[in-house]
Structures are given as structure tokens and as C-alpha cells.
Design a protein around this motif. Structure first.
Motif, PDB file in Angstrom:
ATOM      1  N   GLY A  17       3.647  29.712  26.601  1.00  0.00           N
ATOM      2  CA  GLY A  17       2.623  28.703  27.172  1.00  0.00           C
ATOM      3  C   GLY A  17       3.142  27.510  27.689  1.00  0.00           C
ATOM      4  N   LEU A  18       4.416  27.601  28.297  1.00  0.00           N
ATOM      5  CA  LEU A  18       4.936  26.676  29.203  1.00  0.00           C
ATOM      6  C   LEU A  18       5.017  27.147  30.532  1.00  0.00           C
ATOM      7  N   ASP A  19       5.176  26.129  31.516  1.00  0.00           N
ATOM      8  CA  ASP A  19       5.282  26.591  32.935  1.00  0.00           C
ATOM      9  C   ASP A  19       6.154  25.573  33.837  1.00  0.00           C
ATOM     10  N   VAL A  20       6.794  26.047  34.506  1.00  0.00           N
ATOM     11  CA  VAL A  20       7.885  24.963  35.547  1.00  0.00           C
ATOM     12  C   VAL A  20       7.553  25.678  37.120  1.00  0.00           C
ATOM     13  N   PRO A  21       7.812  24.930  37.851  1.00  0.00           N
ATOM     14  CA  PRO A  21       7.764  25.489  39.291  1.00  0.00           C
ATOM     15  C   PRO A  21       9.130  25.963  39.819  1.00  0.00           C
ATOM     16  N   LEU A  22       9.644  27.002  39.199  1.00  0.00           N
ATOM     17  CA  LEU A  22      10.796  27.355  39.197  1.00  0.00           C
ATOM     18  C   LEU A  22      10.694  28.711  40.286  1.00  0.00           C
ATOM     19  N   ILE A  23      11.569  28.809  41.235  1.00  0.00           N
ATOM     20  CA  ILE A  23      11.195  29.766  42.436  1.00  0.00           C
ATOM     21  C   ILE A  23      12.701  30.339  42.676  1.00  0.00           C
ATOM     22  N   ALA A  24      12.876  31.747  42.982  1.00  0.00           N
ATOM     23  CA  ALA A  24      14.140  32.327  43.287  1.00  0.00           C
ATOM     24  C   ALA A  24      14.161  32.147  44.679  1.00  0.00           C
ATOM     25  N   GLN A  25      15.434  31.689  45.225  1.00  0.00           N
ATOM     26  CA  GLN A  25      15.755  31.362  46.778  1.00  0.00           C
ATOM     27  C   GLN A  25      17.035  32.471  46.696  1.00  0.00           C
ATOM     28  N   ARG A  26      16.730  33.361  47.210  1.00  0.00           N
ATOM     29  CA  ARG A  26      17.743  34.651  47.293  1.00  0.00           C
ATOM     30  C   ARG A  26      18.766  34.202  48.261  1.00  0.00           C
ATOM     31  N   GLY A  27      20.213  34.343  47.735  1.00  0.00           N
ATOM     32  CA  GLY A  27      21.218  34.342  48.730  1.00  0.00           C
ATOM     33  C   GLY A  27      21.946  35.690  48.860  1.00  0.00           C
ATOM     34  N   TYR A  28      22.923  35.602  49.976  1.00  0.00           N
ATOM     35  CA  TYR A  28      23.592  36.836  50.296  1.00  0.00           C
ATOM     36  C   TYR A  28      25.081  36.634  50.492  1.00  0.00           C
ATOM     37  N   HIS A  29      25.834  37.385  50.279  1.00  0.00           N
ATOM     38  CA  HIS A  29      27.118  37.103  50.736  1.00  0.00           C
ATOM     39  C   HIS A  29      27.733  38.654  51.298  1.00  0.00           C
ATOM     40  N   VAL A  30      28.714  38.588  51.968  1.00  0.00           N
ATOM     41  CA  VAL A  30      29.425  39.595  52.456  1.00  0.00           C
ATOM     42  C   VAL A  30      30.947  39.341  52.158  1.00  0.00           C
ATOM     43  N   MET A  31      31.763  40.333  51.634  1.00  0.00           N
ATOM     44  CA  MET A  31      33.163  40.238  51.401  1.00  0.00           C
ATOM     45  C   MET A  31      34.249  40.898  52.435  1.00  0.00           C
ATOM     46  N   ILE A  32      34.858  40.298  53.050  1.00  0.00           N
ATOM     47  CA  ILE A  32      35.849  41.003  54.077  1.00  0.00           C
ATOM     48  C   ILE A  32      37.177  40.883  53.486  1.00  0.00           C
ATOM     49  N   PRO A  33      37.730  41.985  53.068  1.00  0.00           N
ATOM     50  CA  PRO A  33      39.011  42.181  52.245  1.00  0.00           C
ATOM     51  C   PRO A  33      40.103  41.717  53.078  1.00  0.00           C
ATOM     52  N   ASP A  34      40.333  42.036  54.629  1.00  0.00           N
ATOM     53  CA  ASP A  34      41.192  41.894  55.380  1.00  0.00           C
ATOM     54  C   ASP A  34      40.731  41.254  56.553  1.00  0.00           C
ATOM     55  N   PRO A  35      40.308  39.873  56.732  1.00  0.00           N
ATOM     56  CA  PRO A  35      39.786  39.353  58.113  1.00  0.00           C
ATOM     57  C   PRO A  35      40.936  39.097  59.246  1.00  0.00           C
ATOM     58  N   GLY A  36      42.057  39.196  58.744  1.00  0.00           N
ATOM     59  CA  GLY A  36      43.093  38.678  59.608  1.00  0.00           C
ATOM     60  C   GLY A  36      43.360  37.308  60.027  1.00  0.00           C
ATOM     61  N   LEU A  37      42.515  36.524  59.673  1.00  0.00           N
ATOM     62  CA  LEU A  37      42.447  35.111  59.917  1.00  0.00           C
ATOM     63  C   LEU A  37      41.831  34.452  58.652  1.00  0.00           C
ATOM     64  N   MET A  38      42.647  33.852  57.751  1.00  0.00           N
ATOM     65  CA  MET A  38      42.353  33.262  56.422  1.00  0.00           C
ATOM     66  C   MET A  38      42.303  31.840  56.591  1.00  0.00           C
ATOM     67  N   PRO A  39      41.131  30.960  56.276  1.00  0.00           N
ATOM     68  CA  PRO A  39      41.099  29.531  56.135  1.00  0.00           C
ATOM     69  C   PRO A  39      41.868  29.262  55.126  1.00  0.00           C
ATOM     70  N   ARG A  40      42.150  28.047  54.914  1.00  0.00           N
ATOM     71  CA  ARG A  40      42.858  27.372  53.552  1.00  0.00           C
ATOM     72  C   ARG A  40      41.637  26.846  52.501  1.00  0.00           C
ATOM     73  N   ARG A  41      40.340  26.516  53.219  1.00  0.00           N
ATOM     74  CA  ARG A  41      39.218  25.943  52.249  1.00  0.00           C
ATOM     75  C   ARG A  41      38.069  26.447  52.869  1.00  0.00           C
ATOM     76  N   PRO A  42      37.078  26.257  52.095  1.00  0.00           N
ATOM     77  CA  PRO A  42      35.579  26.574  52.607  1.00  0.00           C
ATOM     78  C   PRO A  42      35.264  25.909  53.591  1.00  0.00           C
ATOM     79  N   LEU A  43      34.755  26.644  54.682  1.00  0.00           N
ATOM     80  CA  LEU A  43      34.272  26.091  56.079  1.00  0.00           C
ATOM     81  C   LEU A  43      32.766  26.153  56.075  1.00  0.00           C
ATOM     82  N   VAL A  44      32.138  25.238  56.531  1.00  0.00           N
ATOM     83  CA  VAL A  44      30.600  25.341  56.452  1.00  0.00           C
ATOM     84  C   VAL A  44      30.215  24.740  57.931  1.00  0.00           C
ATOM     85  N   PRO A  45      29.603  25.977  58.681  1.00  0.00           N
ATOM     86  CA  PRO A  45      29.035  25.553  59.698  1.00  0.00           C
ATOM     87  C   PRO A  45      27.697  25.145  59.739  1.00  0.00           C
TER      88      PRO A  45
END
Length: 415
Positions: free
Chosen positions: A264-292
Motif C-alpha cells: 500500500g505504499l508508492d514512490v515516484p521511482l522510475i527506471a532510467q536505463r543505461g547502456y555500456h560497451v566494453m572494448i578489450p583492446d582499444p589501442g588507446l587507454m586513458p588513465r582516468r574516466p573521461l566525460v565528454p
């Protein structure tokens, strides 16, 4: 004195950190989930530990950009036609949360929640012998020019107000930190005090093993109901049996709303779906998270390769994923790191972020249902908030009394 029995519903990173702190504080904890530890949404996050992210999603500047993102088929925000009936009331609450006085209150709450987040994560990992999972290299946000950065100034100002250290970089400063970033990005914001997790799934499993090491139990079963007696929550139904306890902690992500509705309880909770792709060997690896900043994506170096994570797609828990949304992430990578190789990318992943319209999670006791505690709705900051939220919840439940007031996170704010 007997140890209080506590059931934690949900073996994502939030539920596991809560269970770790509760077990360590002297409770007898059982974690119940239909999947293995961290195998749901927690396995696919961007890995960022963003303890300075106090600015709510509902900033006035963000609201101005929403129509443009919705009209752009390649935009970072997507609402499929079938999702609009559920999205509209949520979006109205989201708009209301963007009022200046509310934004300040939300930032205050997030600051209390996230303060010392990296220290809390390191505390768990150190005790479990896996401190190498947390890397301190900062995070780098990238903008095309000064005008592009100015659009986000209100959010950055709010972060700085609550102690976020930022360094504004020109193109030379960007190149001093990272190689291979597209020349289209000429301004950077470097956050030297934020880190990232090298493997979110291994991280969750480490915390789960810690719960068991401390004497707790991890049980795999689908939770179908909360058990009540005279208005009090006394247990759960899972895997065809009834489990009883003094307290139940609901940390089931987007599935928390379904369980609350059954009592009998309700909250305005919604799913915001996120995706990812994983590249095992990109040839170029940054040192930290990059956020465009124009794509709202995270490009994060991890143990298994380079993870490109992002997009916001409204959708039900049982709606099928969209390969087109995942493909946009590879476009984001090419525009950010044109020299990186996208060949050999693993099949895309999709998960459900549990999001509330005012960014704040639901945490603490439920007044209308004694015995029930909540710890869900951490949205885009589930990984960051998991360790401090677990510590806060354990102190509120078992003591010693915390300095932090959980009223800002109460379920009752949506009454």
C-alpha cells in the motif's frame, strides 16, 4: 544480548554495502536477491566514484536542454512512445525539483550523503584485501569551448560551494593529462579528488564475500512480497518460503517500487536505463574516466578494457533493450578518442538506474510500516553513494547515533 536479525532485499552494491556495515556493527544479516551479488545493474556502471556530485539532475540549465535532447534521435536522453505515460508525472515532479530553493536543499542532502564517499569505499576494500580496485587518478570533463562550459556553470558553482575542487584546463592542459583526445575539445574541467573502480562486478563480489566473512549470509531467491503483521513489516516471502526478521532493508533498485505497492505504499521511482560497451583492446587507454559533456557519457579504463557507458532511456523493467542506443556509445568514443579501436567490442549491456525526480534517494525507516527500512533510488550515483549510505543506515539502525539526519531522504516526502 541477542543479535538483531536483518533481511536485506537486494544484492546490488547498495544492498551489499548496507549489509556489510550492518553485519560489522553486530547484526545477523541475510541478503536475498534473485541474482548473484552485483550481477544486476551494479555490474554495468561507469565505475566513477563522484563524491563531489551534489548538483541535482534537475538544474534549470538542464531543463532548457531537455527538449533539444528529446528531438535529437541521437541525443543522450530518449523516451520511447510506450514510456511516456509513466514518464510524464515523473517529469512534472522533476521540473518542480528544479526550483532554486529546492535545488539548494537537494545539494545539501547530497553533500551529507556523499561526503567522504571514497574514504568509505576504501575502508571496505582495505578490510577485504582488495584496495587495488580503487584508483585515484581524478576525472576529466571535456567541453568544446568556453561557451559550452558556461552552460554548466551553475552546476559547477554548486559543486564548488560544497567543497568540490576543480581545475579549468586549456587545450595544453588537457594534452598534459591525456593523449589522443579529439582537438574538438578545447576546455577541460579536472576533478583531482575523484576516483574510479576498476571492475564493478568484482568490487560487488568482494563486498559480498566480506558480508559472509563477517558471518552474514547471501541467499539467492526471488523476493515476491513483504510480510506484514498488524501494520508492521516482519519479513519477506522469497523462493516459496517466509523469512522473518526484526528489520527488513529494501534495497532492490527499480524493483523496490513493486514491493512497496504490495503493502500500500508508492514512490515516484522510475527506471532510467543505461547502456555500456566494453572494448578489450582499444589501442588507446586513458588513465582516468573521461566525460565528454556534450554526450553525457563516461569513458572509463577498467581491468577488462575500456568501458563506454551512458545514455538515459526511460523504460519499464521488462522492456527489451535497444541496440541503437548502445551503438551511439561507439559513436561517442570515436568523437572523443578518434585513434581508439572499437573493433572487438563485447556485446552491449543494459541496466536499470533507480531514479527519483529530486535526485535524493529514499533512505531510512518507513513511519507507516515499522520494521521496514529503505535504501534505494540512488540514481546515477549508486556506486558512489553505496558505501556511505550503508554506513549511515547501519548507524541509524544500530547506533551509535549519527550526526546526519535522514529526514531529507524520507519516503514520506512524496506523500
Amino acid at each position: 544480548m541477542s543479535r538483531p536479525r536483518i533481511l536485506v532485499v537486494g544484492a546490488g552494491i547498495v544492498g551489499l554495502c548496507a549489509a556489510w556495515h550492518l553485519q560489522r556493527a553486530g547484526a545477523q544479516v541475510t541478503v536475498v536477491d534473485r541474482a548473484g551479488p552485483g550481477e544486476g545493474t551494479s555490474s554495468g556502471n561507469a565505475g566513477a566514484i563522484s563524491q563531489g556530485s551534489v548538483a541535482p539532475l534537475a538544474m534549470p540549465g538542464v531543463l532548457k536542454s531537455v527538449p533539444g535532447m528529446l528531438l535529437d534521435p541521437k541525443g543522450a536522453l530518449h523516451i520511447p512512445p510506450r514510456a511516456w505515460p509513466a514518464a510524464l508525472p515523473w517529469l512534472w515532479r522533476f521540473v518542480l525539483a528544479a526550483r532554486p530553493e529546492r535545488v539548494q536543499d537537494i545539494a545539501e542532502g547530497m553533500s551529507q550523503l556523499l561526503a567522504g564517499a571514497e574514504t568509505r569505499h576504501r575502508e571496505i576494500l582495505r578490510e577485504e584485501g582488495a584496495e587495488e580496485l580503487l584508483r585515484d587518478e581524478g576525472q576529466l570533463y571535456l567541453y568544446r569551448d568556453a561557451a559550452h562550459l558556461a552552460k554548466d556553470e551553475s552546476a559547477w558553482a554548486l559543486r564548488r560551494e560544497y567543497g568540490q575542487r576543480t581545475e579549468i584546463l586549456d587545450r595544453a592542459g588537457i594534452e598534459a593529462l591525456e593523449n589522443g583526445i579529439s582537438p574538438d575539445y578545447t576546455v577541460g574541467v579536472f576533478l583531482p579528488e575523484q576516483g574510479h573502480i576498476l571492475n564493478p562486478l568484482r568490487h560487488a563480489r568482494v563486498v559480498a564475500r566480506g558480508v559472509e566473512r563477517l558471518g552474514g549470509e547471501i541467499r539467492r531467491a526471488e523476493v515476491t512480497d513483504l510480510v506484514t503483521e498488524n501494520g508492521r513489516v516482519t519479513g519477506i516471502r522469497a523462493g516459496g518460503e517466509t523469512l522473518l526478521a526484526e528489520h527488513v532493508v529494501l534495497a532492490a533498485g527499480t524493483w523496490s517500487r513493486d514491493l512497496l505497492r504490495r503493502i500500500g505504499l508508492d514512490v515516484p521511482l522510475i527506471a532510467q536505463r543505461g547502456y555500456h560497451v566494453m572494448i578489450p583492446d582499444p589501442g588507446l587507454m586513458p588513465r582516468r574516466p573521461l566525460v565528454p559533456a556534450d554526450r553525457k557519457a563516461f569513458v572509463t579504463p577498467m581491468e577488462e578494457g575500456l568501458r563506454v557507458a551512458g545514455t538515459v532511456e526511460f523504460g519499464a523493467n521488462d522492456a527489451p533493450p535497444s541496440p541503437r542506443r548502445a551503438a551511439l556509445l561507439l559513436d561517442d568514443l570515436r568523437k572523443l578518442l578518434p585513434g581508439a579501436r572499437a573493433e572487438g567490442a563485447k556485446p552491449f549491456w543494459m541496466g536499470h538506474r533507480p531514479c527519483l525526480p529530486d535526485t535524493l534517494p529514499v533512505m531510512g525507516p518507513v513511519a507507516a510500516r515499522p520494521g521496514l527500512w529503505c535504501c534505494f533510488g540512488h540514481g546515477h550515483l549508486g556506486l558512489t553513494a553505496s558505501a556511505p549510505a550503508g554506513a549511515m543506515l547501519a548507524r541509524a539502525m544500530l547506533g551509535p547515533p549519527a550526526n546526519t539526519d535522514l529526514s531529507a531522504f524520507a519516503l514520506e516526502r512524496f506523500a
